[in-house]
Design a protein around this motif. Structure first.
Motif, PDB file in Angstrom:
ATOM      1  N   ILE A   6      97.616  58.815 -70.371  1.00  9.59           N
ATOM      2  CA  ILE A   6      98.343  58.847 -69.107  1.00  9.59           C
ATOM      3  C   ILE A   6      97.878  57.710 -68.210  1.00  9.59           C
ATOM      4  CG2 ILE A   6      98.664  60.155 -66.960  1.00  9.59           C
ATOM      5  CD1 ILE A   6      98.700  62.680 -68.667  1.00  9.59           C
ATOM      6  N   ASN A   7      96.579  57.496 -68.133  1.00  9.16           N
ATOM      7  CA  ASN A   7      96.039  56.400 -67.321  1.00  9.16           C
ATOM      8  C   ASN A   7      96.532  55.054 -67.821  1.00  9.16           C
ATOM      9  OD1 ASN A   7      94.676  58.130 -65.622  1.00  9.16           O
ATOM     10  ND2 ASN A   7      92.735  57.948 -66.714  1.00  9.16           N
ATOM     11  N   GLU A   8      96.568  54.870 -69.116  1.00 10.55           N
ATOM     12  CA  GLU A   8      97.050  53.616 -69.704  1.00 10.55           C
ATOM     13  C   GLU A   8      98.526  53.418 -69.397  1.00 10.55           C
ATOM     14  OE1 GLU A   8      96.315  50.063 -71.361  1.00 10.55           O
ATOM     15  OE2 GLU A   8      94.807  51.620 -71.112  1.00 10.55           O
ATOM     16  N   TYR A   9      99.299  54.492 -69.505  1.00 12.76           N
ATOM     17  CA  TYR A   9     100.727  54.435 -69.193  1.00 12.76           C
ATOM     18  C   TYR A   9     100.940  54.041 -67.731  1.00 12.76           C
ATOM     19  CZ  TYR A   9     105.375  56.084 -67.961  1.00 12.76           C
ATOM     20  OH  TYR A   9     106.649  56.169 -67.458  1.00 12.76           O
ATOM     21  N   GLN A  10     100.204  54.672 -66.831  1.00 18.98           N
ATOM     22  CA  GLN A  10     100.337  54.364 -65.409  1.00 18.98           C
ATOM     23  C   GLN A  10      99.905  52.933 -65.113  1.00 18.98           C
ATOM     24  OE1 GLN A  10      98.056  57.598 -63.734  1.00 18.98           O
ATOM     25  NE2 GLN A  10      99.905  58.798 -63.331  1.00 18.98           N
ATOM     26  N   LYS A  11      98.872  52.471 -65.780  1.00 18.22           N
ATOM     27  CA  LYS A  11      98.406  51.101 -65.599  1.00 18.22           C
ATOM     28  C   LYS A  11      99.483  50.104 -66.049  1.00 18.22           C
ATOM     29  CE  LYS A  11      94.830  47.912 -67.145  1.00 18.22           C
ATOM     30  NZ  LYS A  11      93.711  47.725 -68.069  1.00 18.22           N
ATOM     31  N   ASN A  12     100.082  50.340 -67.199  1.00 17.44           N
ATOM     32  CA  ASN A  12     101.145  49.463 -67.702  1.00 17.44           C
ATOM     33  C   ASN A  12     102.360  49.491 -66.788  1.00 17.44           C
ATOM     34  OD1 ASN A  12      99.652  48.655 -69.911  1.00 17.44           O
ATOM     35  ND2 ASN A  12     100.506  50.217 -71.255  1.00 17.44           N
ATOM     36  N   LYS A  13     102.683  50.677 -66.289  1.00 13.10           N
ATOM     37  CA  LYS A  13     103.818  50.830 -65.387  1.00 13.10           C
ATOM     38  C   LYS A  13     103.580  50.033 -64.105  1.00 13.10           C
ATOM     39  CE  LYS A  13     106.485  54.465 -63.148  1.00 13.10           C
ATOM     40  NZ  LYS A  13     106.611  55.905 -62.944  1.00 13.10           N
ATOM     41  N   MET A  14     102.381  50.106 -63.563  1.00 12.08           N
ATOM     42  CA  MET A  14     102.058  49.376 -62.335  1.00 12.08           C
ATOM     43  C   MET A  14     102.033  47.867 -62.584  1.00 12.08           C
ATOM     44  SD  MET A  14     102.048  51.414 -59.876  1.00 12.08           S
ATOM     45  CE  MET A  14     101.454  50.304 -58.640  1.00 12.08           C
ATOM     46  N   GLN A  15     101.554  47.451 -63.746  1.00 17.59           N
ATOM     47  CA  GLN A  15     101.559  46.026 -64.069  1.00 17.59           C
ATOM     48  C   GLN A  15     102.990  45.508 -64.153  1.00 17.59           C
ATOM     49  OE1 GLN A  15      99.194  45.909 -67.647  1.00 17.59           O
ATOM     50  NE2 GLN A  15      97.306  45.489 -66.523  1.00 17.59           N
ATOM     51  N   GLY A  16     103.895  46.309 -64.718  1.00 13.00           N
ATOM     52  CA  GLY A  16     105.298  45.923 -64.796  1.00 13.00           C
ATOM     53  C   GLY A  16     105.920  45.813 -63.419  1.00 13.00           C
ATOM     54  N   LEU A  17     105.611  46.766 -62.547  1.00 16.18           N
ATOM     55  CA  LEU A  17     106.121  46.734 -61.183  1.00 16.18           C
ATOM     56  C   LEU A  17     105.542  45.542 -60.435  1.00 16.18           C
ATOM     57  CD1 LEU A  17     107.797  47.971 -58.939  1.00 16.18           C
ATOM     58  CD2 LEU A  17     105.879  49.505 -58.435  1.00 16.18           C
ATOM     59  N   HIS A  18     104.268  45.285 -60.632  1.00 19.54           N
ATOM     60  CA  HIS A  18     103.612  44.140 -59.986  1.00 19.54           C
ATOM     61  C   HIS A  18     104.276  42.825 -60.422  1.00 19.54           C
ATOM     62  CE1 HIS A  18     100.382  42.042 -57.951  1.00 19.54           C
ATOM     63  NE2 HIS A  18     100.195  41.314 -59.032  1.00 19.54           N
ATOM     64  N   LYS A  19     104.608  42.712 -61.695  1.00 23.34           N
ATOM     65  CA  LYS A  19     105.272  41.510 -62.215  1.00 23.34           C
ATOM     66  C   LYS A  19     106.640  41.332 -61.546  1.00 23.34           C
ATOM     67  CE  LYS A  19     106.758  39.413 -66.568  1.00 23.34           C
ATOM     68  NZ  LYS A  19     108.200  39.409 -66.586  1.00 23.34           N
ATOM     69  N   ILE A  20     107.395  42.415 -61.418  1.00 20.84           N
ATOM     70  CA  ILE A  20     108.712  42.353 -60.784  1.00 20.84           C
ATOM     71  C   ILE A  20     108.570  41.952 -59.317  1.00 20.84           C
ATOM     72  CG2 ILE A  20     110.699  43.747 -60.041  1.00 20.84           C
ATOM     73  CD1 ILE A  20     110.264  45.376 -62.673  1.00 20.84           C
ATOM     74  N   LEU A  21     107.615  42.546 -58.625  1.00 21.86           N
ATOM     75  CA  LEU A  21     107.401  42.198 -57.215  1.00 21.86           C
ATOM     76  C   LEU A  21     107.016  40.734 -57.057  1.00 21.86           C
ATOM     77  CD1 LEU A  21     105.583  45.422 -55.977  1.00 21.86           C
ATOM     78  CD2 LEU A  21     107.915  44.688 -55.436  1.00 21.86           C
ATOM     79  N   ASN A  22     106.213  40.215 -57.965  1.00 21.03           N
ATOM     80  CA  ASN A  22     105.864  38.787 -57.928  1.00 21.03           C
ATOM     81  C   ASN A  22     107.104  37.919 -58.131  1.00 21.03           C
ATOM     82  OD1 ASN A  22     103.137  39.017 -57.398  1.00 21.03           O
ATOM     83  ND2 ASN A  22     102.555  39.007 -59.551  1.00 21.03           N
ATOM     84  N   GLU A  23     107.968  38.308 -59.067  1.00 19.14           N
ATOM     85  CA  GLU A  23     109.204  37.546 -59.299  1.00 19.14           C
ATOM     86  C   GLU A  23     110.097  37.572 -58.066  1.00 19.14           C
ATOM     87  OE1 GLU A  23     111.371  37.893 -63.060  1.00 19.14           O
ATOM     88  OE2 GLU A  23     109.676  39.084 -63.789  1.00 19.14           O
ATOM     89  N   ILE A  24     110.200  38.731 -57.419  1.00 20.05           N
ATOM     90  CA  ILE A  24     110.998  38.851 -56.196  1.00 20.05           C
ATOM     91  C   ILE A  24     110.436  37.926 -55.123  1.00 20.05           C
ATOM     92  CG2 ILE A  24     111.582  40.392 -54.258  1.00 20.05           C
ATOM     93  CD1 ILE A  24     111.843  42.651 -56.384  1.00 20.05           C
ATOM     94  N   THR A  25     109.119  37.926 -54.978  1.00 13.00           N
ATOM     95  CA  THR A  25     108.477  37.076 -53.981  1.00 13.00           C
ATOM     96  C   THR A  25     108.737  35.605 -54.266  1.00 13.00           C
ATOM     97  OG1 THR A  25     106.753  38.726 -53.598  1.00 13.00           O
ATOM     98  CG2 THR A  25     106.265  36.469 -52.916  1.00 13.00           C
ATOM     99  N   LEU A  26     108.580  35.190 -55.512  1.00 12.10           N
ATOM    100  CA  LEU A  26     108.823  33.792 -55.873  1.00 12.10           C
ATOM    101  C   LEU A  26     110.278  33.391 -55.642  1.00 12.10           C
ATOM    102  CD1 LEU A  26     106.742  33.521 -59.174  1.00 12.10           C
ATOM    103  CD2 LEU A  26     106.241  32.419 -56.980  1.00 12.10           C
ATOM    104  N   LEU A  27     111.189  34.269 -56.029  1.00 11.55           N
ATOM    105  CA  LEU A  27     112.606  33.961 -55.877  1.00 11.55           C
ATOM    106  C   LEU A  27     113.010  33.900 -54.406  1.00 11.55           C
ATOM    107  CD1 LEU A  27     115.290  33.336 -57.188  1.00 11.55           C
ATOM    108  CD2 LEU A  27     115.657  35.802 -57.472  1.00 11.55           C
TER     109      LEU A  27
END
Length: 84
Positions: A6-27
């Motif tokens: 569960i912790n690994e799943y949540q970590k991966n989920k947050m990393q994916g969200l973080h990546k999307i937020l970074n893309e939004i910021t860059l764009l």
């Protein structure tokens, strides 16, 4: 073991969200810098206006927002390319 999964799943989920937020910021930074007339219209974009008082923001919603920004920029560039 289950808690670790569960912790690994949540970590991966947050990393994916973080990546999307970074893309939004860059764009949005790119739009603000290179297309200020388009940047001003982002406030009018329906994707930026929450429907509910407390909108739920998750990875899917943020990915949809990122895609809407990309489409908005692509449409803007196509429109201005054809007007040139």
């Amino acid at each position: 073991m289950f808690a670790k999964s569960i912790n690994e799943y949540q970590k991966n989920k947050m990393q994916g969200l973080h990546k999307i937020l970074n893309e939004i910021t860059l764009l949005t930074t790119d739009i603000e810098t290179n297309y200020p007339e388009l940047y001003r219209s982002l406030d009018e974009n329906p994707m930026t206006l929450p429907i509910s008082q407390h909108p739920y923001m998750d990875k899917i919603v943020m990915q949809e927002y990122l895609e809407s920004l990309k489409q908005l920029l692509e449409h803007y560039l196509d429109e201005h390319k054809s007007n040139s």
